[in-house]
Design an enzyme around this catalytic site. Structure first.
Site, short mmCIF file in Angstrom:
data_model
loop_
_atom_site.label_atom_id
_atom_site.label_comp_id
_atom_site.label_asym_id
_atom_site.label_seq_id
_atom_site.Cartn_x
_atom_site.Cartn_y
_atom_site.Cartn_z
N ASP A 1 44.09 41.64 45.67
CA ASP A 1 44.49 40.33 45.14
C ASP A 1 43.11 39.46 45.52
O ASP A 1 42.84 39.29 46.89
CB ASP A 1 45.60 39.59 45.70
CG ASP A 1 45.92 38.49 44.70
OD1 ASP A 1 45.06 37.62 44.46
OD2 ASP A 1 47.16 38.31 44.76
N HIS B 1 44.55 39.66 41.44
CA HIS B 1 45.76 38.85 41.03
C HIS B 1 46.28 39.15 39.94
O HIS B 1 47.46 38.82 39.51
CB HIS B 1 45.13 37.37 41.09
CG HIS B 1 46.30 36.60 41.20
ND1 HIS B 1 47.23 36.44 42.04
CD2 HIS B 1 46.53 35.39 40.25
CE1 HIS B 1 48.02 35.34 41.91
NE2 HIS B 1 47.78 34.87 40.95
N SER C 1 52.87 35.04 40.37
CA SER C 1 52.16 33.86 41.30
C SER C 1 53.01 32.87 41.61
O SER C 1 53.77 32.99 42.47
CB SER C 1 50.87 33.48 40.49
OG SER C 1 49.89 32.69 41.59
#
Length: 800
Positions: free
Chosen positions: A740, A774, A667
């Site tokens: 995601d 994610h 991330s």
């Protein structure tokens, strides 16, 4: 000569074709042995502290589970058949353990192939409720603790799209359930659907600061499907399964029963819906009902919120946090902004706290005003309440002792919210006569349980605070030892009985009953270490300084049997995540702990210590902006300084070959990795997972950045690795989930970044993991990810 021609043809072939037909792979045996393990159970203590519930779930999901039919609407991902979140994590078994003697019990009647979620004890500790999901839907089940038997309580028709599927009544004799109405229409069949017109959205000319959200409504047909999936009826149900209707079908988002058990606070969505914000910003109405479904009063109405002032300390106007007061039978409280929710406005007070007494036909009573943004309240009694406020720009956090009867307020704590060393702990709460959690107060004394982070290590504590004098007395501090002690719960504060966990790098965290007065300790659980092959690795917390004096730290791992006399030069893997601070003092603080259990996961590089790599895990990468400066004003120079300091620290010990160092992150850590590879020659390669690389695609802020693109265009350009792709000369492995769901890290971010790198001739490899959000969940994908990383490191760090 033939070998040379063959090699040239091989190079041409690999440069022409951009895709590889790769099937799912598994990592090398050393890594697979650590990754393919049985997850230990999750533990929960019953309200009466007599039972420990052990909840078991598979270590990973399967790719098939991630491929279930999914509908993405209004910011939600929904299993349309079952009407529950498609991202739900399920348990597959439950067991009970006596906290007194440690005896364990199976529970009879747990459904076959169970998909268990939403587990909770009744307040009298006699029952455990849970939901089970099948392809037919979601049903409520009940465990009788005395008989250790489970039974099905409802049909497979509960609705978990917007609201909890159930909640216990205060008397533990029944529950309130949310169920899908009978004869609910089907979703629109879109296989041959033709549009009935364009999609049109309008701006009213008001300035706003909205993030980039995923999975929003896009068409009128989406709106219809959202209503079909989310509409639910509310029913009461007793422990024998007898149902009584409460409220008809609607879009219920919150239901809360009053402390005295006589009324329900119910919030539901209204139209118009929005195509630019998720469902929780849609218009809402809140009513109070009696248990027969009669409306007592409408207590709140919130309009569509598509416009939000800039700043993390901004909020919406109108009543917020409307809830029951936990220490009263049926009194509401709420907060209202005095600056219209706009952090940029100059006002003396930001928020005002009110209470509102049943039957809510009189005016609400003002309790207090706060100069920063209201951040929470913990109810106690008619004399003592804790009120918190915060202000993001300064990281200010204040706690006040409020007398709710007189309105008198005294400042208790005024601290930097990021200052972990000064954290006072959390006040201990117990269930009152209503069964609601309130601050435990005994003769004006309250008790505070803290993590106890210090420069010297972690020493959990219990303090006694006199609410009259605001003076503290330390009752207990965890003793220094080879194991890390943490306070998990308080069993009886008067007797000094607490529940603790103990762990070490070799010992999995287990729970123990302890008396802080006598020091006596008794085991409650005995879970074995599932990662035996890591027992003998070397582990230490490495403390070092950045060139500007900021103290940094990371946890260093060296392979088992590493010879500290010969000091073989190992390749080094660094895993990090940048965090923003407003001063160097808090940025220098550390929670790194050498006594923590060594728990490898796909979310770190620890696996590779078993393959002869040195690993610096959770290396500190603070980004500091002091005074009027913002952290991101000098983001890249500080990233580089952090990386240089980490490599220098390990290299100074003689353990590594500094020409063979890799950096990785997930991330925002992926964003960090891309910047470091483009702007330094410190690394031989890097792994960037599920990142965002073009900040112009997140124009209204990202991470902790409050400024928008038009406030500072150059900042957004500088902060975009996409725009420095021409400087990328270091091999990078880009990984992203194909689905995601995180705002700002759309899968497209990685795809577009890879295209730029590829066309600019950078050495890059992109792996898109099918069906993953994610965070990654499927076993097939996680094992393949580990294989990809393993091959990548072997090639670029070991030259294989």
């Amino acid at each position: 000569m033939r070998k040379s021609i063959s090699f040239i043809l091989f190079l041409l072939a690999t440069s022409v074709y951009g895709q590889e037909n790769v099937t799912f792979q598994k990592p090398s045996p050393e890594i697979l042995a650590l990754a393919d393990y049985q997850r230990p159970p999750a533990l929960e203590l019953s309200p009466d502290k007599a039972w420990v519930l052990l909840s078991y779930r598979p270590t990973y999901k399967s790719l098939e589970e991630l491929g279930q039919e999914e509908v993405r609407l209004a910011g939600l991902r929904i299993n349309a058949k079952a009407r529950i979140s498609s991202t739900e994590n399920y348990f597959n078994n439950l067991r009970l353990r006596s906290a007194k003697d440690g005896q364990e019990f199976d529970i009879d009647g747990i459904p076959a192939n169970a998909l268990i979620a939403n587990i909770s004890f009744s307040q009298d500790s006699r029952y455990i409720a849970f939901t089970n999901t099948t392809n037919k839907g979601v049903a409520l089940w009940l465990v009788d603790i005395a008989s250790k038997k489970a039974k099905q309580l409802t049909d497979y028709n509960l609705n978990v799209v917007l609201n909890n599927p159930y909640q216990w009544l205060r008397n533990s004799q029944g529950l309130l359930i949310s169920k899908t109405p009978a004869n609910t229409p089907s979703l629109i069949d879109r296989s041959n659907e033709l549009p009935k017109g364009p999609v049109v959205s309008t701006s009213q000319g008001k300035v706003s600061q909205l993030r980039t959200y995923q999975d929003l409504l896009k068409t009128p047909e989406d709106e219809y499907d959202f209503e079909v999936l989310a509409k639910a009826e509310l029913h009461w149900i007793d422990l024998d399964g007898k149902e009584t209707p409460f409220l008809p079908a609607d879009l219920y988002t919150q239901v809360s029963i009053s402390p005295d058990g006589k009324y329900a606070l119910v919030t539901k969505l209204k139209k118009p819906f929005s195509y630019v914000v998720p469902y929780n910003s849609f218009p809402q109405e809140t009513h109070v009902y009696d248990l027969q479904g009669k409306v007592i009063r409408k207590v709140n109405e919130t309009p569509l919120m598509e416009v939000r002032p800039k700043g993390f300390s901004s909020t919406r106007p109108g009543k917020r946090m409307l809830s029951w007061r936990a220490d009263k039978p049926n009194t509401l409280f709420f907060v209202q902004a005095l600056d219209e929710g706009d952090a940029s406005k100059k006002v003396e007070y930001r928020d005002e706290l009110f209470t509102w007494e049943f039957p809510f036909d009189g005016a609400p009573k003002s309790l207090t005003k706060v100069k920063d943004r209201f951040a929470g309240i913990i109810w106690g009694n008619d004399q003592y309440v804790l009120v918190s406020s915060s202000w993001y720009d300064t990281r200010s956090s204040k706690t006040f002792v409020l007398n709710p009867t007189t309105g008198a307020s005294r400042l208790l704590f005024d601290r930097n919210s990021q200052d972990i060393y000064s954290h006072p702990g959390n006040v201990y709460r117990e269930r009152n006569g209503f069964g609601t959690l309130t601050m435990y107060i005994q003769k004006d004394k309250t008790y505070w349980i803290g993590a106890g982070h210090t420069k010297e290590g972690e020493f959990p504590f219990i303090d006694e605070l006199d609410m009259k004098t605001l003076k503290k007395k330390r009752l207990y501090t965890a003793p220094a030892s080879e194991k890390q002690e943490r306070i998990a719960d308080v069993i009886d504060i008067a007797k000094g009985d607490i529940l603790i966990s103990l762990q070490s790098p070799k010992d999995y965290p287990n729970f123990y009953a302890k008396n802080i007065k006598t020091g006596k300790i008794k085991a409650v659980t005995a879970i074995e270490n599932p990662f035996k092959s890591l027992e003998n690795v070397h582990k230490q917390v490495l403390n070092y300084k950045r060139k500007d004096g900021v103290d940094l730290s990371g946890t260093l791992y060296l392979p088992a049997g590493y010879d500290f006399n010969k000091k073989e030069k190992l390749p080094l893997l660094i895993w990090a995540y940048p965090r923003e601070y407003k001063d160097k003092n808090t940025a220098s603080q550390s929670t790194a702990n050498p006594k923590e259990f060594t728990f490898p996961s796909y979310g770190s590089f620890i696996y590779w210590v078993a393959k002869g790599y040195a690993v610096l895990d959770n290396a500190a990468f603070p980004i500091v902006g002091e005074g009027t400066a913002e952290p991101n004003d000098t983001f890249i120079p500080q990233l580089i300084a952090n990386a240089e300091a980490a490599i220098n620290a390990v290299d100074s010990l003689g353990y590594i070959d500094r020409k063979k160092v890799a950096i990785g992150g997930h991330s925002y850590g992926a964003f960090m990795t891309a910047h470091l590879l483009s702007n330094t020659d410190l690394f031989a390669c890097g792994v960037a997972r599920s990142g965002a690389y073009n900040r112009t695609l997140t124009p209204f802020g990202f991470q902790s950045e409050q400024r928008n693109l038009w406030d500072d265009p150059q900042l957004y350009m500088t902060m975009s690795p996409f725009l420095s792709a021409d400087r990328m000369k270091t091999p990078i492995l880009l990984v992203h989930g194909s689905a995601d769901n995180n705002p700002g890290t759309f899968t497209m971010q990685t795809e577009r970044y890879f295209q730029a790198l590829k066309n600019l001739g950078a050495p890059a490899r992109m792996v898109i993991l099918p069906r993953e959000s994610h965070g990654y969940a499927a076993k097939e994908n996680i094992l393949h990810l580990l294989w990809e990383q393993d091959q990548f490191f072997e090639k670029y760090l070991k030259g294989k």
